[in-house]
Design a protein around this motif. Structure first.
Motif, PDB file in Angstrom:
ATOM      1  N   THR A 103      43.552  33.340  44.214  1.00 61.52           N
ATOM      2  CA  THR A 103      44.748  33.151  44.737  1.00 61.52           C
ATOM      3  C   THR A 103      44.793  34.542  45.806  1.00 61.52           C
ATOM      4  O   THR A 103      44.373  35.691  45.463  1.00 61.52           O
ATOM      5  CB  THR A 103      46.171  33.032  44.005  1.00 61.52           C
ATOM      6  N   VAL A 107      50.422  34.015  47.824  1.00 66.13           N
ATOM      7  CA  VAL A 107      50.694  33.191  46.963  1.00 66.13           C
ATOM      8  C   VAL A 107      51.199  33.778  45.366  1.00 66.13           C
ATOM      9  O   VAL A 107      52.307  33.330  44.913  1.00 66.13           O
ATOM     10  CB  VAL A 107      49.347  32.243  46.282  1.00 66.13           C
ATOM     11  N   ARG A 108      50.603  34.806  45.164  1.00 63.99           N
ATOM     12  CA  ARG A 108      50.868  35.595  43.701  1.00 63.99           C
ATOM     13  C   ARG A 108      52.310  36.210  44.232  1.00 63.99           C
ATOM     14  O   ARG A 108      53.099  36.103  43.274  1.00 63.99           O
ATOM     15  CB  ARG A 108      49.953  36.872  43.528  1.00 63.99           C
ATOM     16  N   THR A 110      54.665  34.874  45.717  1.00 62.00           N
ATOM     17  CA  THR A 110      55.686  33.644  45.630  1.00 62.00           C
ATOM     18  C   THR A 110      55.765  33.476  44.061  1.00 62.00           C
ATOM     19  O   THR A 110      56.866  33.034  43.438  1.00 62.00           O
ATOM     20  CB  THR A 110      55.089  32.241  46.140  1.00 62.00           C
ATOM     21  N   TYR A 111      54.695  33.540  43.174  1.00 61.13           N
ATOM     22  CA  TYR A 111      54.503  33.427  41.873  1.00 61.13           C
ATOM     23  C   TYR A 111      55.475  34.346  41.167  1.00 61.13           C
ATOM     24  O   TYR A 111      56.494  34.146  40.205  1.00 61.13           O
ATOM     25  CB  TYR A 111      53.343  33.292  41.371  1.00 61.13           C
TER      26      TYR A 111
END
Length: 332
Positions: A103, A107-108, A110-111
């Motif tokens: 990723t 994206v990270r 967002t997590y």
């Protein structure tokens, strides 16, 4: 030979008639009220037993009310733990190391933001109130027990849960008790402390569910702190898979401990349910005993009244025939 006079016969008859009339009046009251006695002197033994039963019934009512209130209180605690368990399960299922392989930073991030929100959700749940009292605060139910600060520090009753220096103090807070008398035979030991087996412990400090202190390798034992630290790893420019896996593994252990807490509170809920059933059965037994001691069957009361009325009427007829002749009649 003893001389029997008219006055003697009259007095004796009047005494017997008054006794019969008293019996008729008592039978009438029983038929009207459905009670065996109206005054304690009418049946001292039954009256004494009725007083004991009334006291037992009142005490049973207090215990039943206490059980119902405690069940609602514990339902709140169980709901909190279930919310925490749901979040922990989601992290274990969807946010393992494999989820971040390959990723990018966006994206990270967002997590990581999701983890931050989950942290807040956990703290909100742990600060749930039952009425005006914080359900997971141990003995200090007037103040919110948990706080998530801007720098990611998590505190329980003002103590940093990740600071090793606070481990002993937090351990004591995690062992706090709040005993309630539910009819188990409340007793005290030689030091004036309540014997744990004689009362129900309604306390469930939230810190016990989410953990505190650090493991031997310095990793936090608190699942809220771990989520924040996992978010920090995800927000870094370069993803450290080993560091994340270490935190996630510790989180998984904490999630298992949380599940054990759910099992524990489930056991306490079962105890409350069985206690409620026992008290309901006791209530029924007391009511049955009181009814047989104080009240009288309607058919029995009517039969007693009819018989008493018959006896009284017969007594009147006997009196009419017995006292109708005067002294002059006997002298003729």
């Amino acid at each position: 030979m003893m001389r029997i006079t008219t006055n003697m016969i009259r007095r004796n008859y009047q005494n017997n008639l008054n006794s019969t009339l008293s019996g008729l009046e008592q039978a009438r009251r029983q038929a009207e009220t459905g009670r065996r006695f109206s005054k304690s002197y009418e049946d001292p033994s039954a009256a004494a037993k009725a007083t004991i039963l009334e006291n037992r019934y009142a005490r049973n009512g207090d215990y039943r009310n206490a059980v119902e209130d405690t069940m609602k209180w514990q339902d709140t605690q169980e709901d909190v733990l279930m919310q925490l368990g749901k979040i922990a399960k989601e992290v274990n299922k969807n946010y393992g190391v494999e989820a971040f392989s390959g990723t990018n930073a966006s994206v990270r991030d967002t997590y990581a933001a999701t983890f931050r929100e989950m942290q807040k959700s956990m703290v909100y749940a742990l600060n749930t109130k039952y009425g005006d009292t914080f359900a997971m605060a141990g003995s200090d139910g007037q103040n919110a027990p948990f706080e998530l600060k801007e720098d990611g520090t998590v505190t329980y009753r003002g103590l940093d849960v990740n600071d090793p220096a606070n481990t002993d103090a937090l351990k004591a807070l995690a062992r706090e008790h709040s005993y309630i008398d539910l009819g188990f035979g409340l007793t005290f030991d030689g030091g004036g402390e309540i014997v744990s087996s004689s009362a129900f412990d309604a306390a469930f400090p939230g810190i016990k569910a989410v953990g505190f202190g650090q493991s031997d390798d310095g990793t936090s034992n608190n699942i809220i702190v771990l989520m924040g630290q996992m978010a920090d790893v995800l927000e870094a420019d370069n993803f450290d898979e080993a560091a994340y896996k270490k935190l996630w593994t510790q989180f998984d252990k904490g999630a298992g401990d949380l599940q054990n807490c759910l099992t524990e509170i489930g056991t306490k809920t079962s105890l409350l349910s069985s206690t409620k059933d026992r008290l309901e059965n006791e209530k029924l037994n007391i009511t049955t005993q009181f009814d047989s001691t104080v009240n009288i069957n309607e058919a029995e009361a009517l039969m007693n009244f009819s018989y008493a009325q018959y006896v009284y009427n017969v007594a009147l007829k006997i009196g009419t025939s017995l006292l109708s002749n005067s002294l002059l009649d006997f002298m003729k």
